[in-house]
Design an enzyme around this catalytic site. Structure first.
Site, mmCIF file in Angstrom:
data_model
loop_
_atom_site.group_PDB
_atom_site.id
_atom_site.type_symbol
_atom_site.label_atom_id
_atom_site.label_comp_id
_atom_site.label_asym_id
_atom_site.label_seq_id
_atom_site.Cartn_x
_atom_site.Cartn_y
_atom_site.Cartn_z
ATOM 1 C CB CYS A 98 -4.619 47.139 -9.577
ATOM 2 S SG CYS A 98 -4.879 45.575 -8.718
ATOM 3 C CG HIS A 353 -9.193 46.444 -8.316
ATOM 4 N ND1 HIS A 353 -8.203 46.351 -9.256
ATOM 5 C CD2 HIS A 353 -9.727 47.686 -8.447
ATOM 6 C CE1 HIS A 353 -8.142 47.485 -9.938
ATOM 7 N NE2 HIS A 353 -9.051 48.312 -9.463
#
Length: 1034
Positions: A98, A353
């Protein structure tokens, strides 16, 4: 009573008045519940499993009436994977990539960078052939620029909702399962891109990275004595701003540029003054790039844990940033507007994340880029950099209020500002023809996939509609009524009505009885359907065997009738037998086990219920999922091993046992009643003789016990002091009245004492077995000094008078003795001790080396850690420990051998004078047991016991200690026997940590932030970073 049990009872009520030989077809049909009334939809809310005619609630409700077409398939609409109009394309997260995806989206929306990359020449021309790209060849980008070109072209014109960046990530050599430092990735990739583009001839391409991202500042040092100014120019691609202790972005910039005083030991050497002088040093911004990257240093090194941690503090920033006050040369345009906010969600530096809030430079709208998902950020008040944490922080701080045009974030780690333009760019960037053709090919593949998925959906819908009509038609014809009928399992009917699973052939094997007919007890999982519906089912789906009216099993019904009548009769027979047992037996009778008599009623019930138990065992899932045959055989074998009625008086030879205390004589009348329930029970009339073999063995056993008692008493009388461990000689204090002492194994003495104490339970010891104390060459394994200290627990000293008696009582394989002699020189009257046989130096040395090796090659051994304060041991409770053993380890437990077990060192055969020679390895194993016992450490209160292995590192031990004492590894000062343990990479074996060691722990200071310990536990291995990737290859 539950309805199913009521139906069960009603189906067999006739058995109370009907004898087994009187069972008729009517009784059989009643047992199989053929004529029970069927249930009506709406009245019956769920299926009645006890009624084979109830066909309600088996899954038919989803087919009756109109049905939505979407329920006929589990294939998602392919149009959901299609890119929406006026939206951006997402990127697939390959595991932990990510952080790569966020930067790719930010760089894609830098129009100047995208345009320059499109101008790069490509090897795609090699794939061009005539009017376009060869269809049989897939284009594979060769360089990083080509990968980025292709990705940007797909992000711009792909019809997909998201694309796969695998080729780009693979070309960089990134580990898709390892989350890396996003800021470091940005720096390394920009450096790689600049290096790659530097070889281009087009200056607009060659200099794009510097034009967009490169600025310049100077380190300026001014001497306080002479005023001389020294400058060191440096380029930058981002400004790294410390956020600790700050709340606003402008404060972070001011600190970055603040003046630093160089005084004391840190004074500056002035070339003009030719000496060290006090000076000032600061950074001056000379020029700023078009795109200003501001790295907020959220991930910092923590001295206490030795690893990175995340600063989850709020930082305020504005959408408009005026950099003119910070630049040395005034007069230019230095007003920037916010174009992207890169965010890390999560409280730890090693997990979380990454997402990005990015501004579309053409429309001015803000978008949230979260891997595959992209959404437009709308609302009256735009909140940039605000994202919920993946996990709650232990110390949540309240979000400060923000004014118009300003934002606050505790997760933003990079802010991207673009130089403010007078008007928004209206030019549309065109994708080069060769790239557009690649994109068109990918779009064609995507459209083909959409058509294929749509066709599969259509086929599923058509199949579902056909099934719908089939069910609606057949369900009306399922009830049998008075017409011919068959039985089908309820489970198969439910799967037929379940559209999510394909219908399998009918399998009725699991409901068959031993006569290959329908088992009466299986009727609760079967349904009676019409012969018409059964013909259609078998013709379409196949299977078998078909269960028609001929499948009703008369034999099973008759047997069940007999069992039920016996159950009803059992209570009366139980009272009758009890009364018969109270009366005195006259004449001949039968022997019955007392245990069997106590539990005969329960045994009878279990035997009568055996059919139900067998039915339960065989009632596995239908249609091919029957019980494993091997498993059922094993279960039956275990049941057979359990004692049945009257088997408790069977001897091992299958005859009547000799112990009269375990059996009782009952009358013939009582036995006949019992035999009705146990027809296969062993029968022993009162005149039956006991087992002759058991009588012989009993007589021999009594003789052996008497012999053992006599031997034990004789040996105890002959060696009273050795048995009672009294008046024992000692090598360190040699007795004056003798010059010779004999040696035997301590193990021999312990085994002999066990026999003397319990002669009927233990076998007699016949051999001394001194070979255990000798090496393979016949030499002694102990020195005189060792026998007075650590090896004293392995030997027992014997007086000469005792030795004479031992030679008479036992077989002596080797004589071992120690002799005292006076020195030959009259002037030097030195006492010497000589062993016979003599010491074997080589084997002795090998034994010592093996012992040391064993101490350093252990697994899951116990050590103890003691915390000290001011060099004093303290006993205080702390955090619950992990991997902490009890105070007594498994090795501490007494390892006693079962009574009568023969040891190889002690030959217990009668008259056997030869003994199996023990090997050197066996001797070492024998030694280990005593070594371990001699090293025992008694854990005191407040001390932590940890399980460790010799090959684990000191760093891993510190992690265990951190759990036990809540002391971070960097605050731990460990020592053992005065030696400091400091090498974190060294193993415990090389550091001299052996089982039962005590390690002293002295802590510098306690950890205040316990959240930081979570980071420590996630980094047990050294950080590799981008080592071995393409980012460092240039």
């Amino acid at each position: 009573m539950a309805p199913r049990l009521q139906l069960e009872k009603a189906a067999w009520r006739w058995a109370e008045t009907v004898r087994p030989e009187e069972v008729s077809q009517e009784h059989i049909e009643t047992a199989y519940r053929i004529w029970l009334e069927p249930c009506i939809r709406g009245v019956c809310r769920r299926n009645c499993k006890g009624n084979p005619n109830c066909l309600v609630g088996i899954g038919e409700h989803i087919w009756l009436g109109e049905i939505d077409e979407n329920s006929f398939h589990n294939i998602d609409d392919p149009n959901c994977e299609r890119r929406k109009k006026n939206s951006f394309v997402g990127l697939t997260n390959l595991g932990a990539t990510c952080y790569v995806n966020t930067f790719l989206q930010v760089w894609f929306l830098n129009l100047e960078l995208r345009q320059a990359l499109y101008l790069c020449p490509s090897t795609c021309s090699d794939y061009m052939m005539g009017d376009g790209i060869q269809e049989e060849k897939d284009y594979e980008p060769q360089t990083i620029c080509e990968h980025l070109q292709y990705l940007f072209a797909l992000l711009q014109n792909s019809n997909r909702r998201y694309i796969d960046p695998s080729g780009f990530v693979k070309a960089l050599g990134l580990d898709t399962g390892q989350q890396q430092d996003a800021q470091e990735f940005s720096k390394l990739f920009m450096s790689l891109l600049e290096d790659t583009l530097s070889k281009q001839k087009n200056p607009d391409v060659r200099n794009i990275v510097q034009q967009q991202f490169c600025g310049e500042y100077a380190y300026v040092t001014v001497c306080n004595q002479c005023g001389r100014e020294s400058k060191l120019l440096s380029k930058f691609y981002e400004l790294e701003l410390n956020i600790q202790g700050h709340k606003q972005l402008t404060d972070c910039i001011s600190e970055f540029l603040k003046e630093e005083k160089l005084e004391g030991d840190n004074r500056y050497f002035c070339e003009n003054c030719q000496s060290k002088q006090n000076a000032t040093r600061k950074i001056r911004l000379l020029s700023l790039p078009c795109t200003l990257n501001l790295q907020l240093m959220r991930f910092v090194f923590d001295r206490q844990t030795g690893h990175k941690k995340k600063l989850n503090t709020y930082i305020g920033f504005s959408e408009i940033l005026d950099m003119e006050p910070y630049v040395e040369h005034k007069g230019g345009s230095y007003v920037y507007e916010l174009s992207a906010v890169l965010i890390h969600r999560g409280v730890s530096a090693y997990s979380g994340h990454y997402i990005a809030h990015v501004k579309d430079p053409q429309s001015g709208e803000w978008y949230k880029f979260n891997d595959e998902d992209i959404e437009k950020m709308e609302g009256k008040k735009l909140q940039l950099g605000i994202e919920e944490d993946l996990e709650p922080s232990k110390s949540q701080t309240r979000k400060p209020k923000c004014g118009k045009g300003t934002h606050c974030s505790r997760n933003a780690y990079m802010l991207v500002y673009r130089l403010q333009a007078q008007e928004r760019p209206n030019t549309t960037i065109q994708v080069p023809a060769f790239l557009q053709e690649l994109v068109d090919r990918d779009n064609s593949k995507f459209e083909e996939w959409c058509i294929e998925m749509a066709e599969m959906r259509k086929q599923s819908v058509d199949k579902g509609k056909a099934k719908h009509e089939e069910v609606k038609e057949l369900y009306q014809r399922l009830p049998a009524g008075a017409e011919p009928y068959e039985f089908v399992s309820l489970e198969w009917l439910q799967k037929w009505l379940d559209e999510s699973t394909p219908t399998k052939p009918i399998d009725n094997h699991a409901c068959l009885c031993s006569h290959d007919k329908l088992h009466p007890d299986k009727i609760s999982i079967m349904k009676r359907i019409s012969e018409y519906a059964a013909d259609i089912f078998y013709s379409r789906y196949g299977g078998g065997p078909r269960l028609t009216v001929k499948a009703l099993c008369k034999e099973c019904v008759v047997e069940r009738c007999r069992v039920l009548r016996l159950k009803n009769q059992l209570n009366e027979d139980y009272k009758t037998v009890n009364n018969l047992l109270k009366a005195t037996v006259k004449g001949d009778g039968f022997w019955v086990g007392k245990s069997s008599l106590r539990s005969w009623r329960q045994l009878a019930l279990e035997q009568l219920d055996e059919q139900d138990g067998d039915a339960d065992q065989s009632s596995g899932k239908m249609n091919g999922n029957t019980l494993n045959k091997d498993e059922s055989k094993e279960e039956r074998k275990e049941e057979e091993e359990e004692l049945n009625f009257n088997e408790d008086i069977l001897c091992p030879h299958g005859e009547l046992c000799i112990s009269e205390n375990e059996r009782r004589l009952v009358s013939k009348e009582a036995w006949s009643k019992l035999q009705q329930y146990f027809p296969k029970a062993p029968e022993f009339p009162s005149y039956k003789e006991c087992c002759s073999q058991c009588k012989i063995l009993e007589r021999e056993g009594e003789e052996n016990e008497a012999l053992h008692k006599m031997i034990a008493n004789e040996q105890k009388t002959s060696l009273p002091n050795l048995f009672q461990d009294k008046n024992r000689p000692c090598l360190s204090n040699w007795p004056e009245d003798t010059d010779v002492l004999y040696i035997v194994s301590q193990f021999f003495v312990e085994e002999w004492r066990k026999f003397v104490r319990k002669p009927t339970r233990c076998s007699p010891v016949s051999s001394v077995g001194n070979s255990a104390l000798l090496c393979p060459h016949g030499g002694l394994m102990f020195t005189f000094a060792s026998m007075t200290k650590e090896d004293s627990k392995l030997i027992a000293l014997i007086w000469p008078s005792e030795w004479q008696m031992i030679q008479k009582l036992f077989v002596v394989d080797h004589v071992i003795k120690i002799m005292r002699t006076e020195g030959g020189d009259a002037n030097l009257s030195e006492t010497q001790y000589i062993s016979e046989p003599k010491l074997c130096p080589e084997c002795r040395e090998g034994l010592l080396c093996q012992q040391q090796r064993d101490l350093r090659e252990y697994t899951q051994a116990t050590i103890y850690v003691h915390k000290v304060v001011d060099n004093k041991k303290v006993m205080k409770d702390s955090a619950p420990e992990l991997n902490v053993s009890s105070s007594e380890t498994e090795e501490d437990k007494e390892e006693t051998k079962p009574d009568g077990e023969k040891d190889p060192d002690f030959n217990q055969s009668n008259g056997g004078t030869k003994r199996q020679k023990i090997s050197h390895q066996n001797y070492i194993a024998y030694q280990k047991q005593v070594i371990r016992r001699s090293m025992r450490h008694r854990k005191v209160r407040g001390e932590k016991a940890l399980l460790v292995s010799a090959n684990q590192t000191l760093k891993e031990l510190k992690i265990q200690i951190m759990h036990a004492f809540s002391v971070a590894p960097f605050d731990q000062n460990l020592s053992i026997d005065g030696k400091i343990l400091s090498d974190d990479c060294a193993t415990l074996g090389t550091l001299g940590v052996i089982p039962e060691s005590v390690i002293l722990l002295k802590a510098d200071e306690p950890i205040a932030d316990y959240a930081a310990m979570d980071d420590v536990m996630q980094v047990c291995m050294p950080e590799e970073g981008f080592k071995g990737t393409g980012l460092l290859g240039h």
